[in-house]
Scaffold this motif. Structure first.
Motif, short mmCIF file in Angstrom:
data_model
loop_
_atom_site.label_atom_id
_atom_site.label_comp_id
_atom_site.label_asym_id
_atom_site.label_seq_id
_atom_site.Cartn_x
_atom_site.Cartn_y
_atom_site.Cartn_z
N GLY A 111 43.32 39.01 72.42
CA GLY A 111 44.54 39.76 72.12
C GLY A 111 45.37 39.00 71.10
N LEU A 112 45.92 39.72 70.14
CA LEU A 112 46.73 39.08 69.09
C LEU A 112 48.18 39.02 69.59
N PHE A 113 48.58 37.79 69.93
CA PHE A 113 49.88 37.54 70.57
C PHE A 113 50.86 37.13 69.49
N ARG A 114 51.97 37.83 69.41
CA ARG A 114 52.96 37.55 68.37
C ARG A 114 54.20 36.93 68.99
N VAL A 115 54.69 35.88 68.36
CA VAL A 115 55.89 35.19 68.85
C VAL A 115 56.96 35.27 67.77
N GLY A 116 58.15 35.69 68.16
CA GLY A 116 59.26 35.77 67.22
C GLY A 116 60.32 34.73 67.54
N ARG B 140 55.95 27.74 68.33
CA ARG B 140 57.39 27.98 68.49
C ARG B 140 57.88 27.64 69.89
N GLY B 141 57.35 26.57 70.44
CA GLY B 141 57.77 26.14 71.76
C GLY B 141 56.99 26.78 72.90
N VAL B 142 56.19 27.80 72.61
CA VAL B 142 55.30 28.37 73.62
C VAL B 142 54.10 27.43 73.72
N GLN B 143 53.87 26.89 74.92
CA GLN B 143 52.80 25.92 75.12
C GLN B 143 51.51 26.64 75.47
N ILE B 144 50.49 26.45 74.65
CA ILE B 144 49.22 27.15 74.85
C ILE B 144 48.14 26.15 75.24
N TYR B 145 47.44 26.44 76.34
CA TYR B 145 46.31 25.62 76.82
C TYR B 145 45.04 26.44 76.59
N PRO B 146 44.39 26.25 75.43
CA PRO B 146 43.22 27.10 75.13
C PRO B 146 42.08 26.83 76.11
N GLY B 147 41.50 27.87 76.64
CA GLY B 147 40.30 27.74 77.47
C GLY B 147 40.49 26.93 78.73
N LEU B 148 41.68 26.91 79.29
CA LEU B 148 41.91 26.08 80.47
C LEU B 148 41.12 26.56 81.68
N LEU B 149 40.94 27.87 81.80
CA LEU B 149 40.14 28.39 82.92
C LEU B 149 38.68 28.47 82.50
N SER B 150 37.82 27.83 83.28
CA SER B 150 36.38 27.86 82.98
C SER B 150 35.85 29.29 83.15
N PRO B 151 34.70 29.59 82.55
CA PRO B 151 34.11 30.93 82.73
C PRO B 151 33.93 31.28 84.21
N GLN B 152 33.53 30.30 85.04
CA GLN B 152 33.36 30.59 86.46
C GLN B 152 34.69 30.93 87.13
N MET B 153 35.73 30.18 86.78
CA MET B 153 37.05 30.49 87.36
C MET B 153 37.55 31.85 86.89
N ALA C 280 61.82 28.15 74.68
CA ALA C 280 60.95 29.29 74.36
C ALA C 280 60.94 30.34 75.47
N ARG C 281 61.78 30.14 76.51
CA ARG C 281 61.73 31.08 77.63
C ARG C 281 62.09 32.51 77.22
N LEU C 282 63.00 32.62 76.26
CA LEU C 282 63.48 33.96 75.89
C LEU C 282 63.05 34.38 74.48
N VAL C 283 61.94 33.82 74.00
CA VAL C 283 61.47 34.27 72.69
C VAL C 283 60.93 35.70 72.79
N TYR C 284 61.16 36.45 71.72
CA TYR C 284 60.52 37.76 71.63
C TYR C 284 59.01 37.55 71.47
N HIS C 285 58.24 38.37 72.15
CA HIS C 285 56.79 38.25 72.07
C HIS C 285 56.16 39.61 72.35
N LYS D 153 61.29 36.03 61.11
CA LYS D 153 59.85 35.81 60.93
C LYS D 153 59.14 35.65 62.28
N THR D 154 57.89 36.00 62.30
CA THR D 154 57.10 35.85 63.53
C THR D 154 55.80 35.12 63.18
N GLU D 155 55.13 34.61 64.22
CA GLU D 155 53.81 33.99 64.04
C GLU D 155 52.90 34.51 65.14
N SER D 156 51.62 34.58 64.85
CA SER D 156 50.68 35.16 65.82
C SER D 156 49.51 34.23 66.10
#
Ligand code: AKG
Ligand code: FE2
Length: 262
Positions: free
Chosen positions: A200-205, A69-82, A230-235, A212-215
């Protein structure tokens, strides 16, 4: 006021692209930091910003940006060491500005514990919620850790750093109800969020209450941006999977959100 960051307004163009990370630089496959690419419109034609070798040859992990929903997600961007280094930095922050349990104006204790880093911190008590220049103890807020500032400069803007990095701790059974982040003065600036520890289960409305929402399950090292439309989406965060990560010895989830406040 500094101009709005280049990322805002074009986030959907990033969907599906592959990114790698180096120590503090976030690179698109083919070269160029995100910020530089956004500025140039196309990319890093002279190759100055391009890290040497392919991402695979450098051993960088790759991540594909996904949009919820316009929220940009970068999965695993930070390495375990970081992630581990960042947790160390946050321990130092919490020594200077200990976690506290915020209370709503009606007197109800929130379930997250929180503190902040930066020029301003978010507080809530019987007088309501607001940004303050000092921790409730009177102490100054600690500086925002360099790893966090590096991510902000790579993903959002090198022109202006965030005023506040809110640090939430979710223990077992903790959740955060659906809300908008709207205590900031200028919504042109995105909110950058970093997840550490348990999932964590993140919900976006929607940008209005209801509907409707998606998680999505956010995992340790995931980074996301709420910007543009997406700056003002409910989450909110419905629940955490306590004990699903070994990053924090006592378990639990930490979420950092960087905001330009004033
Ligand atoms: O924990 C999260 O992922 C979100 C936190 C949040 O929405 C907030 O602090 O405003
Ligand atoms: Fe929020």
């Amino acid at each position: 006021m500094a101009s709005c960051p280049d990322l805002v307004g074009v986030p959907d163009t990033l969907d599906g692209q592959r990114w790698s990370r180096t120590l503090l630089g976030v690179y698109r496959e083919g070269g160029g930091t995100l910020q530089a690419l956004q500025k140039e419109g196309i990319g890093d034609s002279d190759g100055i910003l391009q890290p040497s070798g392919t991402a695979e040859a450098r051993g960088d992990a790759m991540t594909t940006v996904v949009s919820l929903r316009g929220v940009q997600i970068y999965p695993g961007l930070l390495s375990p060491q970081m992630q581990a280094n960042l947790v160390e930095d946050l321990r130092a922050c919490a020594r200077q500005a200990p976690f506290f349990t915020p209370v709503t104006a009606s007197g109800k204790a929130m379930s997250v514990r929180l503190t902040s880093a930066g020029q301003m911190g978010w507080v809530s008590d019987r007088r309501g919620y607001r940004y303050e220049r000092r921790h409730p103890s009177g102490a100054e807020w600690p500086a925002i850790p360099d790893i966090v500032l590096g991510l902000w400069r790579d993903l959002v803007s090198g022109e202006r750093d965030p005023d506040c990095c809110l640090i939430n701790y979710y223990g077992e059974g903790t959740k955060m109800g659906l809300h908008q982040d709207r205590d900031e003065a200028d919504f042109q600036w995105p909110v950058l969020s970093i997840s550490l520890g348990d999932e964590g289960l993140f919900r976006v409305g929607n940008t209005t209450r209801g509907g409707k929402t998606e998680s999505v399950w956010l995992r340790s090292g995931d980074v996301l941006l709420m910007g543009g439309d997406a700056r003002l989406v409910y989450h909110g965060v419905d629940r955490i999977r306590f004990g699903s990560s070994r990053l924090l010895p006592q378990g639990g989830r930490i979420n950092l959100t960087c905001r330009v406040v004033t």
